[in-house]
Design a protein around this motif. Structure first.
Motif, PDB file in Angstrom:
ATOM      1  N   LEU A  28       3.908  57.813  25.084  1.00  0.00           N
ATOM      2  CA  LEU A  28       4.722  58.745  24.150  1.00  0.00           C
ATOM      3  C   LEU A  28       3.963  59.703  23.535  1.00  0.00           C
ATOM      4  O   LEU A  28       2.817  59.389  22.927  1.00  0.00           O
ATOM      5  CB  LEU A  28       5.515  58.077  22.938  1.00  0.00           C
ATOM      6  CG  LEU A  28       6.747  57.247  23.535  1.00  0.00           C
ATOM      7  CD1 LEU A  28       7.205  56.636  22.194  1.00  0.00           C
ATOM      8  CD2 LEU A  28       7.706  58.095  24.155  1.00  0.00           C
ATOM      9  N   ALA A  29       4.319  61.086  23.357  1.00  0.00           N
ATOM     10  CA  ALA A  29       3.462  61.857  22.503  1.00  0.00           C
ATOM     11  C   ALA A  29       4.542  63.170  22.151  1.00  0.00           C
ATOM     12  O   ALA A  29       5.163  63.588  22.924  1.00  0.00           O
ATOM     13  CB  ALA A  29       2.217  62.467  23.057  1.00  0.00           C
ATOM     14  N   PHE A  30       4.469  63.807  20.717  1.00  0.00           N
ATOM     15  CA  PHE A  30       5.082  64.837  20.706  1.00  0.00           C
ATOM     16  C   PHE A  30       4.393  66.199  20.817  1.00  0.00           C
ATOM     17  O   PHE A  30       2.999  66.081  20.650  1.00  0.00           O
ATOM     18  CB  PHE A  30       5.445  64.847  19.209  1.00  0.00           C
ATOM     19  CG  PHE A  30       6.669  64.046  18.702  1.00  0.00           C
ATOM     20  CD1 PHE A  30       7.876  64.658  18.854  1.00  0.00           C
ATOM     21  CD2 PHE A  30       6.476  62.881  18.298  1.00  0.00           C
ATOM     22  CE1 PHE A  30       9.020  63.950  18.350  1.00  0.00           C
ATOM     23  CE2 PHE A  30       7.528  61.980  17.893  1.00  0.00           C
ATOM     24  CZ  PHE A  30       8.911  62.597  17.826  1.00  0.00           C
ATOM     25  N   GLY A  31       4.988  66.936  21.641  1.00  0.00           N
ATOM     26  CA  GLY A  31       4.106  68.427  22.157  1.00  0.00           C
ATOM     27  C   GLY A  31       4.438  69.336  21.027  1.00  0.00           C
ATOM     28  O   GLY A  31       5.196  69.241  20.143  1.00  0.00           O
ATOM     29  N   PRO A  32       3.812  70.556  21.359  1.00  0.00           N
ATOM     30  CA  PRO A  32       3.720  71.466  20.282  1.00  0.00           C
ATOM     31  C   PRO A  32       5.349  72.153  20.223  1.00  0.00           C
ATOM     32  O   PRO A  32       5.643  72.636  19.217  1.00  0.00           O
ATOM     33  CB  PRO A  32       2.809  72.536  21.051  1.00  0.00           C
ATOM     34  CG  PRO A  32       1.838  71.810  21.971  1.00  0.00           C
ATOM     35  CD  PRO A  32       2.783  70.776  22.330  1.00  0.00           C
ATOM     36  N   ASP A  33       6.308  72.004  21.109  1.00  0.00           N
ATOM     37  CA  ASP A  33       7.158  72.239  20.974  1.00  0.00           C
ATOM     38  C   ASP A  33       8.248  71.441  20.297  1.00  0.00           C
ATOM     39  O   ASP A  33       9.375  71.843  20.247  1.00  0.00           O
ATOM     40  CB  ASP A  33       7.949  72.597  22.430  1.00  0.00           C
ATOM     41  CG  ASP A  33       7.863  71.271  23.391  1.00  0.00           C
ATOM     42  OD1 ASP A  33       7.448  70.184  22.825  1.00  0.00           O
ATOM     43  OD2 ASP A  33       8.130  71.248  24.518  1.00  0.00           O
ATOM     44  N   GLY A  34       7.838  70.339  19.719  1.00  0.00           N
ATOM     45  CA  GLY A  34       8.606  69.496  18.959  1.00  0.00           C
ATOM     46  C   GLY A  34       9.337  68.342  19.735  1.00  0.00           C
ATOM     47  O   GLY A  34      10.005  67.815  19.254  1.00  0.00           O
ATOM     48  N   LYS A  35       9.112  68.563  20.990  1.00  0.00           N
ATOM     49  CA  LYS A  35       9.885  67.583  22.183  1.00  0.00           C
ATOM     50  C   LYS A  35       8.952  66.288  22.078  1.00  0.00           C
ATOM     51  O   LYS A  35       7.677  66.365  21.917  1.00  0.00           O
ATOM     52  CB  LYS A  35      10.095  68.199  23.535  1.00  0.00           C
ATOM     53  CG  LYS A  35      10.911  69.249  23.416  1.00  0.00           C
ATOM     54  CD  LYS A  35      12.534  69.135  23.610  1.00  0.00           C
ATOM     55  CE  LYS A  35      13.016  70.331  23.850  1.00  0.00           C
ATOM     56  NZ  LYS A  35      14.504  70.075  24.176  1.00  0.00           N
ATOM     57  N   LEU A  36       9.376  65.264  22.407  1.00  0.00           N
ATOM     58  CA  LEU A  36       8.789  64.084  22.612  1.00  0.00           C
ATOM     59  C   LEU A  36       8.944  63.770  24.146  1.00  0.00           C
ATOM     60  O   LEU A  36       9.740  63.631  24.835  1.00  0.00           O
ATOM     61  CB  LEU A  36       9.770  62.798  22.113  1.00  0.00           C
ATOM     62  CG  LEU A  36       9.390  61.201  22.152  1.00  0.00           C
ATOM     63  CD1 LEU A  36       7.861  61.078  21.275  1.00  0.00           C
ATOM     64  CD2 LEU A  36      10.184  60.339  21.649  1.00  0.00           C
ATOM     65  N   TYR A  37       7.589  63.608  24.677  1.00  0.00           N
ATOM     66  CA  TYR A  37       7.272  63.430  26.102  1.00  0.00           C
ATOM     67  C   TYR A  37       6.991  61.956  26.535  1.00  0.00           C
ATOM     68  O   TYR A  37       6.406  61.464  25.617  1.00  0.00           O
ATOM     69  CB  TYR A  37       6.036  64.340  26.438  1.00  0.00           C
ATOM     70  CG  TYR A  37       6.071  65.771  26.395  1.00  0.00           C
ATOM     71  CD1 TYR A  37       6.057  66.453  27.560  1.00  0.00           C
ATOM     72  CD2 TYR A  37       6.492  66.414  25.211  1.00  0.00           C
ATOM     73  CE1 TYR A  37       6.572  67.929  27.484  1.00  0.00           C
ATOM     74  CE2 TYR A  37       6.853  67.855  25.340  1.00  0.00           C
ATOM     75  CZ  TYR A  37       6.597  68.596  26.567  1.00  0.00           C
ATOM     76  OH  TYR A  37       6.916  69.950  26.367  1.00  0.00           O
ATOM     77  N   VAL A  38       7.568  61.469  27.520  1.00  0.00           N
ATOM     78  CA  VAL A  38       7.490  60.138  27.877  1.00  0.00           C
ATOM     79  C   VAL A  38       7.075  60.136  29.446  1.00  0.00           C
ATOM     80  O   VAL A  38       7.752  60.920  30.399  1.00  0.00           O
ATOM     81  CB  VAL A  38       8.737  59.436  27.511  1.00  0.00           C
ATOM     82  CG1 VAL A  38       9.991  60.011  27.889  1.00  0.00           C
ATOM     83  CG2 VAL A  38       8.527  57.886  28.063  1.00  0.00           C
ATOM     84  N   ALA A  39       6.389  59.338  29.873  1.00  0.00           N
ATOM     85  CA  ALA A  39       5.908  59.009  31.219  1.00  0.00           C
ATOM     86  C   ALA A  39       6.810  58.199  31.944  1.00  0.00           C
ATOM     87  O   ALA A  39       7.095  56.904  31.306  1.00  0.00           O
ATOM     88  CB  ALA A  39       4.530  58.510  31.257  1.00  0.00           C
ATOM     89  N   VAL A  40       7.227  58.538  33.280  1.00  0.00           N
ATOM     90  CA  VAL A  40       7.957  57.400  33.898  1.00  0.00           C
ATOM     91  C   VAL A  40       7.293  57.338  35.282  1.00  0.00           C
ATOM     92  O   VAL A  40       7.430  57.969  36.159  1.00  0.00           O
ATOM     93  CB  VAL A  40       9.615  57.908  34.299  1.00  0.00           C
ATOM     94  CG1 VAL A  40      10.119  56.920  35.149  1.00  0.00           C
ATOM     95  CG2 VAL A  40      10.217  58.115  33.063  1.00  0.00           C
ATOM     96  N   GLY A  41       6.419  56.252  35.285  1.00  0.00           N
ATOM     97  CA  GLY A  41       5.557  56.015  36.233  1.00  0.00           C
ATOM     98  C   GLY A  41       6.501  55.537  37.663  1.00  0.00           C
ATOM     99  O   GLY A  41       7.403  55.007  37.736  1.00  0.00           O
TER     100      GLY A  41
END
Length: 372
Positions: free
Chosen positions: A146-159
């Motif tokens: 998980l990480a918050f991007g510069p756009d304020g969105k929460l990014y999540v990986a789905v392997g």
């Protein structure tokens, strides 16, 4: 099915073959550039993985196999954390964590949880709030990042839920609003990324990717990728490393149709966490460059990885890939596995080691440079 069982047995035997060793006495074996020193920051952290820093200086540490989240404080201000506090337990592979507006976000396979006002409640953690449960339930490559991007969105990986397969809804990087709404696909064709970050100078996303197994010791390379925009496809399961068509899924495909890696990494080195060095403590050549934790191979005839690597950028492009910290692998004997990295406000670098259950701090002091 038999093939999957055999691979699981091989992985289990490999894990059992690595003996746990107390980390601190071994640190003298770590090789660093002149002027750098590595020290123990914290121990008693079984399976320590991702680290994030709260607004008040608390270091939160995730795990995968342990199912716990820890909190660390350097109460004495001596560069070493006090005994860890457990703020959550019994979670399902809570690898990915992120911090925003006083809250700790935790990814536990098929759900993302939020612990509000957590730094004020380390001794009495609140019940988690469900952000979303709209994630796949498979545990294979299900330990999310998980990480918050510069756009304020929460990014999540789905392997991908496999070594190699072509299955809709997987091998993706998604993003959503902090409240769980608006989930969308940001990028596709990513077998398994459990480490990504943004270049602070141009806000492009960079991520590590673990390549497929069982094509031999030297194929394919693991990857460092750059996403300059949304909607890109990075090749999996059709093309690996930007130029190698998969023997099972590559028929009729062209690698030129997919985004190639920004930097090919070693084969099966298992890159996890990465960070841009944003501090000023390290010498100029490290500033704005990428450091990658390579967790190390598990099914290669000769082990590789188990180190922290430096990728140097010039005009936004990777131009070199070289060791920064190594020595956790001694011949074929492993005593530690770097997992994730965190730059502290003073410019020192934390390195988690999920095998030794420890976190190290790497710092630079010009006085340590040998005089010629």
């Amino acid at each position: 099915m038999l093939g999957k069982m055999l691979r699981f047995v091989l992985w289990t035997l490999y894990a059992l073959s690595i003996q746990s060793i107390a980390a601190e006495p071994m640190l003298s074996r770590i090789r660093l550039p002149p002027g750098f020193k590595i020290e123990l920051f914290a121990d008693q952290l079984p399976n320590a993985r991702v680290m994030v820093r709260g607004e008040r200086g608390t270091i939160f540490v995730s795990t995968r196999g342990e199912g716990s989240i820890y909190a660390l404080r350097d109460a004495a201000g001596d560069g070493r954390a006090a005994a860890p506090r457990t703020i959550a337990s019994g979670l399902k592979m809570p690898n990915g964590i992120a911090f925003r507006d006083g809250a700790l976000y935790v990814a536990a396979v098929d759900q993302i949880l939020r612990y509000d006002n957590i730094e004020s409640r380390l001794d009495n953690p609140p019940a988690p709030v469900l952000v979303t449960n709209a994630l796949p339930k498979e545990q294979a490559h299900g330990w999310r990042y998980l990480a918050f991007g510069p756009d304020g969105k929460l990014y999540v990986a789905v392997g991908a839920p496999c070594n190699i397969c072509d299955q809709a809804g997987y091998a993706e990087l998604r993003r959503l609003n902090p409240d769980g709404s608006g989930m969308e696909i940001f990028a596709r064709g990513i077998r398994n990324t459990v480490g990504f970050t943004w270049n602070p100078s141009d806000h492009t996303l960079w991520f590590t990717e673990n390549g497929r197994d069982w094509l031999g010791d030297n194929l394919p390379p693991d990857e460092l990728n750059q996403a300059i925009k949304s909607g890109l496809h990075f090749g999996y399961p059709y093309c690996h490393g930007g130029d190698f068509l998969d023997p099972e899924f590559g028929a009729g495909k062209n690698c030129a149709d997919f985004t190639p890696p920004a930097q090919k990494l070693g084969p099966h080195v298992a890159p996890l966490g990465l960070t841009f060095y944003t501090g000023t403590q390290f010498p100029e050549r490290y500033r704005g460059q990428i450091l990658i934790a390579e967790h190390g191979s598990w099914n290669r005839s000769a082990k590789i990885g188990y180190r922290v690597m430096l990728v140097t950028l010039r005009d936004g492009r990777a131009v070199s890939y070289e060791p920064f910290a190594e020595g956790w692998l001694d011949g074929e004997r492993v005593w530690g596995r770097p997992a994730y990295l965190l730059v502290l406000p003073d410019g020192s670098l934390l390195v988690s080691d999920d095998h030794a259950g420890a976190i190290y701090r790497i710092r630079y002091d010009a006085a340590l440079v040998p005089k010629v």
